[in-house]
Motif scaffolding. Structure first.
Motif, short mmCIF file in Angstrom:
data_model
loop_
_atom_site.label_atom_id
_atom_site.label_comp_id
_atom_site.label_asym_id
_atom_site.label_seq_id
_atom_site.Cartn_x
_atom_site.Cartn_y
_atom_site.Cartn_z
N UNK A 89 45.77 58.06 0.11
CA UNK A 89 46.97 58.29 -0.71
C UNK A 89 47.02 57.35 -1.90
N UNK A 90 46.46 56.14 -1.75
CA UNK A 90 46.38 55.23 -2.89
C UNK A 90 45.55 55.82 -4.01
N UNK A 91 44.43 56.44 -3.66
CA UNK A 91 43.61 57.12 -4.67
C UNK A 91 44.39 58.28 -5.27
N UNK A 92 45.12 58.99 -4.39
CA UNK A 92 45.90 60.12 -4.85
C UNK A 92 47.02 59.74 -5.79
N UNK A 93 47.63 58.57 -5.56
CA UNK A 93 48.69 58.11 -6.48
C UNK A 93 48.14 57.92 -7.88
N UNK A 94 46.95 57.35 -7.98
CA UNK A 94 46.33 57.21 -9.31
C UNK A 94 46.08 58.58 -9.92
N UNK A 95 45.68 59.54 -9.09
CA UNK A 95 45.46 60.89 -9.58
C UNK A 95 46.75 61.56 -10.04
N UNK A 96 47.86 61.31 -9.36
CA UNK A 96 49.13 61.88 -9.80
C UNK A 96 49.54 61.34 -11.16
N UNK A 157 45.52 49.39 3.18
CA UNK A 157 46.71 48.95 2.45
C UNK A 157 46.36 48.53 1.03
N UNK A 158 45.22 47.86 0.87
CA UNK A 158 44.79 47.46 -0.47
C UNK A 158 44.54 48.67 -1.35
N UNK A 159 43.90 49.70 -0.81
CA UNK A 159 43.68 50.92 -1.59
C UNK A 159 45.02 51.56 -1.97
N UNK A 160 45.97 51.53 -1.04
CA UNK A 160 47.30 52.09 -1.31
C UNK A 160 48.02 51.27 -2.38
N UNK A 161 47.99 49.95 -2.26
CA UNK A 161 48.69 49.09 -3.23
C UNK A 161 48.06 49.20 -4.61
N UNK A 162 46.74 49.34 -4.67
CA UNK A 162 46.08 49.55 -5.97
C UNK A 162 46.69 50.76 -6.68
N UNK A 163 46.86 51.87 -5.95
CA UNK A 163 47.49 53.05 -6.54
C UNK A 163 48.94 52.84 -6.88
N UNK A 164 49.67 52.14 -6.01
CA UNK A 164 51.09 51.88 -6.28
C UNK A 164 51.27 51.05 -7.55
N UNK A 287 37.15 50.37 -4.78
CA UNK A 287 37.78 49.18 -5.38
C UNK A 287 37.97 49.31 -6.87
N UNK A 288 37.37 50.34 -7.47
CA UNK A 288 37.33 50.44 -8.92
C UNK A 288 38.14 51.60 -9.46
N UNK A 289 39.06 52.12 -8.65
CA UNK A 289 40.03 53.09 -9.17
C UNK A 289 40.87 52.41 -10.25
N UNK A 290 41.28 51.16 -9.98
CA UNK A 290 42.06 50.40 -10.96
C UNK A 290 41.33 49.20 -11.52
N UNK A 291 40.51 48.57 -10.71
CA UNK A 291 39.77 47.38 -11.15
C UNK A 291 38.65 47.80 -12.10
N UNK A 292 38.76 47.38 -13.34
CA UNK A 292 37.80 47.78 -14.37
C UNK A 292 36.59 46.86 -14.33
N UNK A 415 40.12 62.58 -3.45
CA UNK A 415 41.12 62.00 -4.35
C UNK A 415 40.61 60.87 -5.24
N UNK A 416 39.35 60.50 -5.11
CA UNK A 416 38.78 59.56 -6.09
C UNK A 416 38.28 60.27 -7.34
N UNK A 417 38.11 61.58 -7.25
CA UNK A 417 37.46 62.32 -8.34
C UNK A 417 38.28 62.30 -9.63
#
Length: 455
Positions: A89-96, A157-164, A287-292, A415-417
């Motif tokens: 869901x963290x990945x999905x939040x970034x997708x939303x 939780x880290x993946x979720x918080x990254x998206x949040x 780890x790199x959905x948000x971390x550049x 959801x990472x796509x």
């Protein structure tokens, strides 16, 4: 759990609802699938929108979160059709956020859904502020991932918080409703007790259970998909960990460095020295959905080089195809964790190659290998076509060698796509996450360089 709040969330969900998935899986789906596109950009729009739809139309109705899996045949293991995944869901939040920014999702509707998600997460089971790997969607209660894994899962939780945090940064300067959403997320972020998961030692631990304590005994040591856990833990404004936990725990006192070279590419970091050809490609994604990683470095690695090299090794291996599997080539590549002919498996070059290609491996690697990823995308879509395509985009995995084409999806792959393609196109998720002041401070504490000048 705040049972009154959860009851209210359930009532709202029943009245206003996400799209109800039940009843859509038993019958074959007749989805609109364009045969041609005016440009590569139009194709990428369609691919992103279809895949993020897994957590828009496909969301679990009460929570708004991503189902752990969606099986178009309607057959689920252990009746877990209502189970939601926190990390996915963290990945999905970034997708939303990508969907809202590109106009795929109406902004007001997106904000309303995100409020529901934030309220649900506030009321759901947590363990020292940390969510479990799985939740039962309709109730918010923990669904054990394994017999002793019925408590907090720090990595998910880290993946979720990254998206949040990506959501928070996108909406924090918006209208009243959007700022209220950002405030809710800020509270959730501050309530995570990262330091509790040190277990009194100088390394983070993956799991804690109120029934089994630290019995799972899984210290987070690199290198794998868990870097973001240490970044967030060091960045916490309320429960930070010391930098020594990163250097002594994650980096294993410097033992994280690798001298291995595969196909001419240095692997740079190692996972206990076991992977001579690099690990599964989700190591370069989660780890790199948000971390550049662009320009990001510390005393152990240049993280752009690390991820690009791992992806190029994976690509070169599939092109060489040393095990002679049917279908592999420069237009059909990508080994990562997914469904498999032998059950769920972390596919990787040589060490665990079962003849299974997982579309997310190449598609979520767009930032690192845009040309190779685009060639794979076009082959998957135009040549393999409906064999591997359904309501929420490409199915999780397939094997031409074994004539194996299951019509099933997994959230962590699907959801990472969209966000990783967006990181290639506009860099939006990277810009938002790296713009969070706490993250910049945390990176500084850990000795990272290069992030100050990132676009």
């Amino acid at each position: 759990m705040n049972r009154i709040l959860m009851a209210g969330i359930i009532l709202v969900a029943l009245l206003s609802g996400c799209s109800d998935r039940k009843g859509t899986e038993d019958a074959p789906q007749k989805e609109k699938r364009p045969a041609a596109f005016a440009s590569d950009g139009e194709l990428l729009d369609f691919i992103q929108q279809t895949h993020l739809n897994y957590m828009w139309e496909g969301a679990e109705p009460t929570s708004g979160l991503a189902p752990e899996r969606i099986h178009m045949d309607g057959i689920y293991p252990e009746n877990d059709a209502d189970v939601v995944t926190t990390g996915g869901s963290g990945f999905g939040l970034a997708g939303l956020v990508v969907g809202i920014d590109r106009g795929f999702i109406p902004r007001e509707e997106g904000v309303a859904r995100l409020h529901r998600i934030a309220d649900y997460l506030a009321a759901a089971d947590r363990f020292h502020g940390v969510w479990p790997h799985w939740l039962v969607g309709p109730t918010g209660k923990v669904k054990p991932f394994s017999p002793k894994d019925n408590g907090g899962d720090l990595v998910e939780t880290a993946f979720l918080v990254q998206g949040l945090l990506i959501v928070r940064e996108y909406f924090k300067d918006g209208n009243e409703q959007e700022q209220a959403l950002a405030d809710k997320i800020d509270t959730l972020w501050r309530e995570v007790e990262w330091d509790w998961y040190l277990n009194g030692k100088d390394v983070l631990y993956w799991h804690w259970s109120p029934d089994y304590g630290w019995e799972m005994n899984f210290p987070l040591e690199g290198y794998n998909e868990c870097l973001i856990t240490y970044i967030l833990a060091a960045s916490s404004p309320t429960h930070p960990i010391p930098a020594t936990a990163y250097h002594n725990g994650w980096a294993r006192g410097g033992n994280i460095r690798s001298s291995s070279i595969a196909y001419g590419y240095p692997l740079i970091l190692k996972h206990n020295g076991a992977e001579e050809y690099g690990g599964p490609l989700f190591w370069a994604h989660y780890s790199y959905i948000g971390l550049n990683p662009k320009g990001l470095s510390d005393q152990y690695a240049d993280y752009w080089e690390l991820n690009r090299n791992q992806t190029l090794v994976n690509y070169a291996y599939c092109v060489q195809n040393p095990k002679g599997f049917k279908g592999y080539g420069d237009n059909c590549w990508g080994l990562t964790a997914s469904y498999s002919v032998e059950g769920y498996s972390a596919h990787m070059p040589m060490m665990n190659d079962l003849g299974v290609i997982t579309p997310t491996a190449a598609l979520s690697s767009f930032p690192y290998t845009p040309d190779e990823s685009m060639k794979a995308l076009k082959h998957f879509y135009f040549e393999l076509g409906e064999t591997i395509w359904g309501k929420y985009g490409f199915y999780d995995a397939f094997s031409i060698e074994r004539d194996w084409y299951p019509k099933r999806y997994l959230a962590i792959d699907q959801l990472t796509i969209a966000p990783m393609i967006e990181n290639r196109r506009s860099g939006l998720p990277w810009q938002l996450f790296m713009g969070a002041p706490e993250i910049r401070e945390g990176l500084g504490r850990l000795g990272f360089n290069g992030y100050q000048t990132q676009e």
